[in-house]
Design a protein around this motif. Structure first.
Motif, PDB file in Angstrom:
ATOM      1  N   VAL A  50      17.961   2.703  80.444  1.00  0.00           N
ATOM      2  CA  VAL A  50      17.365   3.100  81.711  1.00  0.00           C
ATOM      3  C   VAL A  50      15.918   2.609  81.830  1.00  0.00           C
ATOM      4  N   LEU A  51      15.125   2.814  80.778  1.00  0.00           N
ATOM      5  CA  LEU A  51      13.704   2.491  80.874  1.00  0.00           C
ATOM      6  C   LEU A  51      13.444   0.994  80.788  1.00  0.00           C
ATOM      7  N   SER A  52      14.000   0.339  79.774  1.00  0.00           N
ATOM      8  CA  SER A  52      13.667  -1.082  79.609  1.00  0.00           C
ATOM      9  C   SER A  52      14.850  -1.968  80.004  1.00  0.00           C
ATOM     10  N   ARG A  64      30.329   0.577  67.175  1.00  0.00           N
ATOM     11  CA  ARG A  64      29.701   1.859  66.887  1.00  0.00           C
ATOM     12  C   ARG A  64      30.641   3.023  67.224  1.00  0.00           C
ATOM     13  N   GLN A 244      24.019  25.930  76.095  1.00  0.00           N
ATOM     14  CA  GLN A 244      23.346  24.671  76.435  1.00  0.00           C
ATOM     15  C   GLN A 244      24.347  23.574  76.776  1.00  0.00           C
ATOM     16  N   ASP A 246      26.800  22.442  75.066  1.00  0.00           N
ATOM     17  CA  ASP A 246      26.854  21.506  73.942  1.00  0.00           C
ATOM     18  C   ASP A 246      28.267  21.228  73.430  1.00  0.00           C
ATOM     19  N   ASN A 251      30.898  20.863  67.876  1.00  0.00           N
ATOM     20  CA  ASN A 251      31.654  19.878  68.664  1.00  0.00           C
ATOM     21  C   ASN A 251      33.136  20.210  68.812  1.00  0.00           C
ATOM     22  N   PHE A 265      22.946  10.785  79.811  1.00  0.00           N
ATOM     23  CA  PHE A 265      21.875  11.443  80.558  1.00  0.00           C
ATOM     24  C   PHE A 265      21.001  12.345  79.708  1.00  0.00           C
ATOM     25  N   ASP A 266      21.279  12.424  78.422  1.00  0.00           N
ATOM     26  CA  ASP A 266      20.419  13.179  77.516  1.00  0.00           C
ATOM     27  C   ASP A 266      19.683  12.213  76.607  1.00  0.00           C
ATOM     28  N   ALA A 267      20.468  11.324  75.997  1.00  0.00           N
ATOM     29  CA  ALA A 267      19.889  10.342  75.089  1.00  0.00           C
ATOM     30  C   ALA A 267      19.529   9.057  75.842  1.00  0.00           C
ATOM     31  N   PHE A 268      19.932   8.951  77.105  1.00  0.00           N
ATOM     32  CA  PHE A 268      19.679   7.767  77.934  1.00  0.00           C
ATOM     33  C   PHE A 268      20.166   6.486  77.265  1.00  0.00           C
TER      34      PHE A 268
END
Lengths: 298, 420
Positions: A50-52, A64, A244, A246, A251, A265-268
């Motif tokens: 999102v940012l870069s 992964r 939360q 979670d 899990n 949307f949490d770890a982007f």
């Protein structure tokens, strides 16, 4: 001035009109549905955060995924929701519909009652159930157990009980819809078949297994498709019933959609989240294709 | 239909022309934060004061639900459409600098040396390559709330919270209530890593048992040792050994405390507002208990403000002036009274009035011995703590083993962030 119009046949004109109207949903689907779907295939091959600016990393996200134990766990959970949810909900819905079909007294009212949960917001319902499952002193179920002298159950605080506990309101919520569809299916079976069977001396059980169930097959296939997709995409109940959101504890209740949401949307980590989305898309596609084939094979 | 479209187009054209025409005079800057009523009120009040003092500048205030906030910033700033001044959690700053969303603050308004002297330690964390990128406005710390009525019923002095960790256990045992079937009906201490406990464990308990949660640069997990295990054992013992609490009791810790079914509760100053509004709850607040040697620690977290890459020239200057204005001691005092978050300037926080304040006092005093965690993804790191406790409670894993798993997973998170 209108010469070009006159040259068209009636069939062509109809086609133009049809496509003219169809253009709106077609454009909508292309822009809102298909384009993002294809773009997500591309994003899944990048490390976009999102940012870069995204970097192209080939299939690293998929590698992964393959090595991510949480991904396999959430995939297992998702199929658990599916494999428990679909048969149980269909069985209950069929039983209710079968007997409701024979009820004449206040039939409409009863049907409305069963349909009511389907109209309720999933979030509100999930929170009410979350409180039902609380320990003493506020949890309804545990208060009942304690009053009757039984031991408290951990419900949402147990790695084994939590998934079924979350599944229960999800099944309950979808029941109304399934019952109404089953009722429609039951009504569509011509009554002459039943009369003929009765004249031939068939029993209730025989009528059920030889006439009703086979003739309900299209209804069942439709409901299996719809509810399978629903359970594979389960999110609201889990997000609202676990602390939360979670998908815990540990899990044990997290479905793949929640994992996608967390990754995105949490770890982007959009690239990785999109790779998971592609996998979910493929699973949904395969299941739908199989079920469509079953429909056609009728 | 045509007329309607024409009217729409016409008004759009007029608006498009009108906006630049009006903007020629005053300089407009855009301020963004997430929505929390107290924060919105505080900034509105500050903007009013600022605009009165700086007639040439207009500040537009925009806020979003917390859930959307980060995504919107990330989408808007690179497009040049977004805010000029933004409020951020201190943990986001490294990310934002990396992504080129922030500009260094001008030294004429924010002299680094002066700021380092006047602010709590966190300023150093906002400096990259010798340049300051963000100024803290408010700081949060933890304190111990207790229910005076439950203290009285348990035969404890309702005005005295536990002074040490051992005393805390004794108090909690006295405060716990169970029904005939042995089920908890009131807990001595509310507990859940999903609340503030993960901060308490990391920055307070681990240190009190002689350890350090992370290396000084924040890049290495260092709690996987005897001290960490002792800290986790203390936490687990509350539930398993002393039976004074359970995770998930009354759904969440603050709910149990507000309902009068939690004897003690650890939380931040932002909870004060909600507790004041809770009728029939007689509560006190004090500093977190010390360890046997009298060592006290606390956790602090900061909200900071920075200037994005959007404003240039006179707009940048206006943004810097606004940022300077909202970080004055007066502004911080207003923030404290409106939002309940403590001033980030030592001088503004540690006034006699604030340290002696019956409600803010314990939080303010806690700041003197507080440490901030350099989170890279707070919710993911909190989840690791939640799972660490659950593995012991629900799966019977040993404290040492579960601690090691958590440390390994958290290290992987840190490596991914700093390596990438």
């Amino acid at each position: 001035m209108f010469a070009w119009r006159d040259r068209l046949t009636v069939g062509q004109k109809l086609a133009i009109w049809a496509w003219g109207f169809l253009a709106v949903p077609v454009v909508f689907y292309c822009v809102i549905r298909f384009y993002p779907t294809f773009e997500s295939f591309a994003i899944s091959l990048t490390d976009w955060d999102v940012l870069s600016d995204p970097n192209f990393i080939w299939f690293e996200n998929y590698v992964r995924l393959w090595n991510d134990p949480v991904f396999w766990q959430v995939l297992g959970n998702t199929f658990m929701y599916l494999l428990l949810g679909t048969p149980i909900s269909l069985l209950i819905a069929f039983v209710v519909a079968y007997y409701l079909d024979q009820v004449r007294f206040m039939h409409g009212f009863m049907r409305a009652l069963y349909f009511l949960p389907f109209l309720t917001t999933a979030v509100a319902m999930a929170w009410v159930w979350r409180w039902f499952y609380q320990p003493v002193p506020i949890g309804t179920f545990n208060n009942i157990l304690a009053t009757l002298g039984f031991a408290q159950q951990p419900f949402l605080r147990s790695t084994t009980q939590a998934l079924p506990a979350i599944l229960a309101p999800a099944i309950w919520a979808g029941l109304g819809f399934q019952i109404v569809i089953f009722l429609a299916g039951l009504r569509a079976i011509p009554s002459s078949y039943y009369e003929a069977a009765r004249i031939d001396g068939a029993g209730k059980w025989q009528i059920l297994t030889e006439i009703t169930i086979p003739l309900l097959r299209p209804t069942v296939v439709f409901l299996v498709v719809i509810s399978s997709i629903g359970f594979l995409r389960i999110f609201d109940q889990v997000f609202n019933m676990t602390p939360q959101g979670d998908g815990g504890p540990l899990n044990s209740t997290k479905p793949i959609v929640l994992y996608i949401y967390e990754t995105g949307f949490d770890a982007f980590n959009m690239g990785y989240a999109t790779a998971q989305t592609v996998i979910l898309f493929l699973i949904l596609l395969i299941i739908t294709l199989i079920q469509l084939r079953l429909l056609r094979g009728r | 239909m045509k007329r309607y479209v024409a009217a729409l187009l016409g008004s759009a054209v007029m608006m498009g022309m009108a906006v630049p025409a009006m903007a020629q005079d005053p300089i407009e800057i855009e301020y963004w934060q997430y929505f929390f009523q107290g924060r919105v009120d505080a900034i509105d009040a500050l903007i009013e004061q600022f605009e009165a003092e700086n007639p040439g500048i207009v500040v537009n205030h925009t806020h979003f639900p917390y859930a959307d906030y980060r995504t919107r910033i990330a989408a808007a700033v690179p497009a040049g459409e977004g805010p000029d001044v933004i409020q951020m959690f201190y943990g986001w700053v490294p990310d934002y600098i990396d992504a080129g969303l922030l500009q260094p603050l001008p030294a004429e308004y924010f002299p680094l040396q002066e700021l380092e002297d006047e602010y709590f330690d966190i300023v150093q964390a906002m400096v990259y390559d010798g340049q300051l990128y963000a100024v803290p406005t408010a700081v949060r710390s933890l304190a111990l709330f207790w229910n005076k009525r439950m203290f009285e019923e348990a035969g404890l002095d309702p005005e005295t919270p536990p002074a040490t960790l051992d005393e805390m256990v004794d108090f909690a045992v006295a405060l716990t209530e169970r029904d005939g079937g042995g089920n908890l009906t009131a807990v001595g201490l509310t507990m859940a890593m999903t609340g503030q406990d993960h901060h308490w464990w990391r920055e307070v308990l681990v240190r009190q048992f002689g350890g350090q949660p992370y290396s000084d640069d924040g890049r290495t997990v260092t709690y996987n040792d005897e001290a960490g295990a002792a800290a986790l054992q203390y936490y687990i013992d509350m539930i398993q050994e002393h039976g004074v609490s359970d995770i998930g009791f009354m759904d969440e810790p603050q709910a149990a405390f507000r309902a009068g079914r939690g004897g003690m509760h650890i939380d931040g100053s932002f909870r004060l507002g909600a507790l004041r509004d809770t009728r029939g709850l007689d509560w006190g607040v004090g500093e977190l208990p010390a360890n046997a040697d009298g060592d006290r620690y606390n956790f602090s977290s900061y909200w900071v403000n920075g200037i994005t890459t959007t404003p240039q020239g006179e707009e940048f200057d206006a943004a810097a002036r606004f940022l300077q204005f909202i970080t004055t001691p007066d502004a911080m005092q207003l923030w404290l009274e409106t939002v309940g978050e403590l001033p980030a300037r030592e001088a503004a926080a540690l006034t006699d009035e604030n340290t002696a304040h019956p409600e803010y006092g314990p939080f303010v005093r806690g700041l003197e011995y507080a440490n901030a965690t350099q989170f890279v993804n707070e919710s993911a790191q909190r989840q690791l703590m939640v799972d660490m406790v659950d593995r012991v409670l629900l799966q019977g894993m040993s404290v040492e083993e579960s601690l090691a798993v958590a440390a390994e997973q958290e290290q992987a998170l840190l490596d991914e962030f700093y390596g990438g």
